[in-house]
Design an enzyme around this catalytic site. Structure first.
Site, mmCIF file in Angstrom:
data_model
loop_
_atom_site.group_PDB
_atom_site.id
_atom_site.type_symbol
_atom_site.label_atom_id
_atom_site.label_comp_id
_atom_site.label_asym_id
_atom_site.label_seq_id
_atom_site.Cartn_x
_atom_site.Cartn_y
_atom_site.Cartn_z
ATOM 1 N N TYR A 1 3.272 6.446 10.244
ATOM 2 C CA TYR A 1 2.080 5.371 9.964
ATOM 3 C C TYR A 1 3.779 3.730 9.019
ATOM 4 C CZ TYR A 1 -1.522 2.484 8.066
ATOM 5 O OH TYR A 1 -2.656 1.610 7.995
ATOM 6 N N LYS B 1 0.019 -0.675 14.495
ATOM 7 C CA LYS B 1 1.299 -0.575 15.809
ATOM 8 C C LYS B 1 1.543 -2.429 16.363
ATOM 9 C CE LYS B 1 2.703 2.549 13.233
ATOM 10 N NZ LYS B 1 3.800 2.679 11.943
ATOM 11 N N PRO C 1 -5.612 -0.351 17.980
ATOM 12 C CA PRO C 1 -4.875 -0.448 16.639
ATOM 13 C C PRO C 1 -5.120 0.458 15.507
ATOM 14 C CG PRO C 1 -7.099 -1.608 17.320
ATOM 15 C CD PRO C 1 -6.651 -1.358 18.919
ATOM 16 N N HIS D 1 1.371 -1.872 -0.182
ATOM 17 C CA HIS D 1 -0.342 -0.381 -0.001
ATOM 18 C C HIS D 1 1.089 1.535 0.379
ATOM 19 C CE1 HIS D 1 -4.788 -1.912 1.666
ATOM 20 N NE2 HIS D 1 -3.220 -2.563 0.503
ATOM 21 N N TYR E 1 -9.826 5.315 6.486
ATOM 22 C CA TYR E 1 -10.073 5.891 7.976
ATOM 23 C C TYR E 1 -11.106 6.374 7.680
ATOM 24 C CZ TYR E 1 -5.539 3.194 8.843
ATOM 25 O OH TYR E 1 -4.341 2.266 9.535
HETATM 26 P P1 FAS Z 1 0.267 -12.449 22.037
HETATM 27 O O1 FAS Z 1 -0.611 -11.932 22.308
HETATM 28 O O2 FAS Z 1 -0.091 -12.360 19.979
HETATM 29 O O3 FAS Z 1 0.426 -13.854 22.164
HETATM 30 C C1 FAS Z 1 1.465 -14.362 22.748
HETATM 31 C C2 FAS Z 1 0.740 -16.002 23.611
HETATM 32 O O4 FAS Z 1 1.245 -16.319 24.517
HETATM 33 C C3 FAS Z 1 -0.171 -16.995 22.779
HETATM 34 O O5 FAS Z 1 0.153 -17.137 21.774
HETATM 35 C C4 FAS Z 1 -0.276 -16.896 23.832
HETATM 36 O O6 FAS Z 1 -1.730 -18.303 24.071
HETATM 37 C C5 FAS Z 1 0.642 -17.050 24.801
HETATM 38 N N1 FAS Z 1 0.593 -17.254 26.495
HETATM 39 C C6 FAS Z 1 -0.122 -16.359 27.038
HETATM 40 N N2 FAS Z 1 -0.038 -16.953 28.322
HETATM 41 C C7 FAS Z 1 0.644 -18.272 28.637
HETATM 42 C C8 FAS Z 1 1.300 -18.740 29.221
HETATM 43 N N3 FAS Z 1 1.051 -18.237 30.271
HETATM 44 N N4 FAS Z 1 2.119 -20.058 28.853
HETATM 45 C C9 FAS Z 1 2.573 -20.101 28.326
HETATM 46 N N5 FAS Z 1 1.579 -19.433 26.653
HETATM 47 C C10 FAS Z 1 1.281 -18.247 27.121
HETATM 48 N N6 FAS Z 1 -1.955 -5.183 15.673
HETATM 49 C C11 FAS Z 1 -1.941 -4.339 14.824
HETATM 50 O O7 FAS Z 1 -0.585 -4.064 14.453
HETATM 51 N N7 FAS Z 1 -3.284 -4.134 14.268
HETATM 52 C C12 FAS Z 1 -3.906 -4.896 14.094
HETATM 53 O O8 FAS Z 1 -5.226 -4.298 14.089
HETATM 54 C C13 FAS Z 1 -4.697 -5.736 15.557
HETATM 55 N N8 FAS Z 1 -5.955 -6.460 15.824
HETATM 56 C C14 FAS Z 1 -5.862 -6.818 17.038
HETATM 57 C C15 FAS Z 1 -6.969 -7.489 17.397
HETATM 58 C C16 FAS Z 1 -7.250 -7.914 18.894
HETATM 59 C C17 FAS Z 1 -8.601 -8.638 18.894
HETATM 60 C C18 FAS Z 1 -6.170 -7.523 19.308
HETATM 61 C C19 FAS Z 1 -5.801 -8.822 21.070
HETATM 62 C C20 FAS Z 1 -4.817 -7.643 19.251
HETATM 63 C C21 FAS Z 1 -4.630 -6.884 17.548
HETATM 64 N N9 FAS Z 1 -3.475 -6.584 17.423
HETATM 65 C C22 FAS Z 1 -3.029 -5.785 16.919
HETATM 66 C C23 FAS Z 1 -2.710 -6.691 18.348
HETATM 67 C C24 FAS Z 1 -1.608 -7.799 18.041
HETATM 68 O O9 FAS Z 1 -1.631 -8.463 17.250
HETATM 69 C C25 FAS Z 1 0.019 -8.098 18.718
HETATM 70 O O10 FAS Z 1 0.130 -7.021 19.039
HETATM 71 C C26 FAS Z 1 0.336 -8.998 18.358
HETATM 72 O O11 FAS Z 1 -0.695 -10.528 18.814
HETATM 73 C C27 FAS Z 1 1.272 -9.121 19.244
HETATM 74 O O12 FAS Z 1 1.967 -10.714 19.118
HETATM 75 P P2 FAS Z 1 2.680 -11.366 20.473
HETATM 76 O O13 FAS Z 1 3.369 -9.650 21.328
HETATM 77 O O14 FAS Z 1 3.492 -12.660 20.328
HETATM 78 O O15 FAS Z 1 1.474 -11.688 21.294
HETATM 79 C C1 PHB Z 2 -6.288 -4.823 9.694
HETATM 80 O O1 PHB Z 2 -6.110 -4.876 8.356
HETATM 81 O O2 PHB Z 2 -6.884 -5.664 10.787
HETATM 82 C C2 PHB Z 2 -6.091 -2.546 10.035
HETATM 83 C C3 PHB Z 2 -5.682 -2.398 9.526
HETATM 84 C C4 PHB Z 2 -4.870 -0.624 10.101
HETATM 85 C C5 PHB Z 2 -5.317 -0.881 10.645
HETATM 86 C C6 PHB Z 2 -6.118 -1.953 12.356
HETATM 87 C C7 PHB Z 2 -6.220 -3.115 11.656
HETATM 88 O O3 PHB Z 2 -5.329 0.713 11.819
#
Ligand code: FAS
Ligand code: PHB
Length: 393
Positions: free
Chosen positions: A386, A298, A294, A72, A202
């Site tokens: 961004y 980031k 989100p 993009h 957005y």
């Molecule tokens: P994660 O939470 O992904 O992974 C942690 C892992 O540790 C999991 O698999 C979990 O099961 C495991 N774990 C937890 N406790 C444990 C324990 N006691 N023992 C062993 N394992 C354990 N980021 C963006 O950039 N753009 C987005 O659009 C976006 N949307 C999101 C939507 C949602 C609903 C959520 C919750 C997050 C979103 N995020 C987004 C942020 C997300 O992508 C995180 O930044 C990303 O998953 C971070 O990765 P990890 O640090 O690996 O954490």
């Molecule tokens: C997504 O594709 O999930 C997405 C894209 C841009 C954002 C947040 C989420 O700022």
């Protein structure tokens, strides 16, 4: 059992760290409390900064990303039912972002780890961390009715916001900063062509925030801001599509291709940072240490930059017997984390409708949007944040 680095969590942080350490010849094991399928079933991020793309190339897992990801060059802001392009690449000297789902990135990392025969313990229950304030940390977990213990040199807490690692740090040793937003995001994933295949859109309308994104040219990701009291069961697909259209400009609304949702969920929004990110031989990375709303895309990208700093520090320790990298890990991460926290808070504040925004507050938000799209200086500030600030800033 003994290893050099015990990694808690098989999300993007843990898997990427494990891959980079393996590439550097550093033994590691990953303990994950869920199954691999459960981890892959979580629908989350979709936009990768160039720093993250470069890291995935360094880890040797970027082939599918380059084949299937969509580059993009711009984003669009929609307000007052008018679309305004922000030409991100022109404003940043050619930098871009890539749309590629976190699920796919996680799958690529899982496949690479399995192909290398690296140890990952899924369904590891009751993981506990021990003696990380000394030089011989240990990790315990339960599996198949037995308790297992791993001796290691370092523990990487990559276990997300609800993980055990941050909870294992003595209360007095950690400072937490948090801001909870008074709304959530209702997200829908659908196997329909994205309404805007080359720009993330957005929206800020009187009805609230909206976002038009994608996972591929045949899979779309959409969000609308909803009150925290809303339940996903109250949102039929039809109600979602109607609401999304009402928040866009007429042209874009007319081009939305609807279809059945293959995933639909409501996520709360928060800003959170735990400082520091190192406690003796325990390092926190990714969501274990920080959360961003989100809006700025980031979260996943910050996890990747933490992992870059941590993997470099551990490679330096083992190869050069230097502790300089591990000693500066926390400060280096937090400088980048706080800039991303600021940007994510700013864009969330700019693009959402807050329950308590009175007349003056709304007029100021309107003025800031108008200024942003007509000011090269402010558009450049948006664009450079961004696409992701340089790692060394
Ligand atoms: P994660 O939470 O992904 O992974 C942690 C892992 O540790 C999991 O698999 C979990 O099961 C495991 N774990 C937890 N406790 C444990 C324990 N006691 N023992 C062993 N394992 C354990 N980021 C963006 O950039 N753009 C987005 O659009 C976006 N949307 C999101 C939507 C949602 C609903 C959520 C919750 C997050 C979103 N995020 C987004 C942020 C997300 O992508 C995180 O930044 C990303 O998953 C971070 O990765 P990890 O640090 O690996 O954490
Ligand atoms: C997504 O594709 O999930 C997405 C894209 C841009 C954002 C947040 C989420 O700022």
């Amino acid at each position: 059992m003994r290893t050099q680095v015990a990694i808690i969590g098989a999300g993007p942080s843990g898997l990427l760290l494990g891959q980079l350490l393996h590439k550097a010849g550093i033994d590691n094991i990953i303990l994950e409390r869920q199954t691999g399928d459960y981890v892959l079933g979580r629908i989350r991020a979709g936009i990768l900064e160039q720093v993250t793309v470069d890291l995935l190339e360094e880890a040797g897992v970027a082939d599918r990303l380059h084949a299937e990801g969509t580059v993009h060059h711009s984003i669009e802001l929609v307000f007052n039912r008018t679309r305004h392009p922000i030409l991100v690449d022109q404003l940043t000297g050619g930098k871009v972002v890539t749309a590629y789902g976190q699920t796919e990135m996680t799958r690529d990392l899982m496949d690479a780890r399995a192909a290398a025969g690296l140890p990952t313990v899924y369904e590891a229950a009751n993981v506990s961390l021990h003696d990380f304030d000394g030089k011989t940390p240990r990790v315990r977990y339960e599996k198949d009715g037995r308790t297992h213990e791993i001796e290691c040199d370092f523990i990487a807490g990559c276990d997300g916001f609800h993980g055990v690692s941050r909870q294992s740090v003595p209360q007095g040793a950690i400072r937490e900063y948090e801001k909870v937003y008074p709304f959530g995001w209702l997200g829908v994933l659908s196997d329909t062509p994205p309404v805007s295949p080359h720009a993330i859109v957005y929206g800020n309308s009187e009805r609230g925030f909206s976002l038009c994104s994608m996972r591929s040219l045949t899979r779309s990701r959409y969000y609308v801001q909803v009150p925290l009291t809303d339940k996903v069961e109250a949102w039929s697909d039809e109600r979602f599509w109607d609401e999304l259209r009402l928040r866009l400009d007429p042209d874009l609304a007319s081009r939305i291709v609807t279809g059945p949702s293959i995933e639909k969920s409501i996520a709360p929004l928060r800003s959170f940072v735990a400082e520091p990110m190192r406690f003796g031989r325990l390092f926190l990375a990714g969501d274990a240490s920080h959360i961003v709303p989100p809006t700025g895309a980031k979260g996943l990208n910050l996890a990747a930059s933490d992992v870059k700093y941590l993997s470099s520090a551990l490679v330096e320790y083992y190869r050069e017997k230097s502790e300089a990298g591990i000693d500066t890990y926390s400060d280096r991460c937090l400088r980048r984390v706080w800039k991303a926290e600021r940007f994510s808070w700013w864009l969330t504040t700019l693009m959402h409708r807050f329950p308590d925004t009175e007349g003056f507050g709304q007029k100021v938000q309107d003025a800031e949007l108008d200024y942003l799209v007509h000011s090269k200086a402010m558009s450049t500030a948006l664009a450079e944040n961004y696409v992701g600030l340089p790692l060394e800033l």
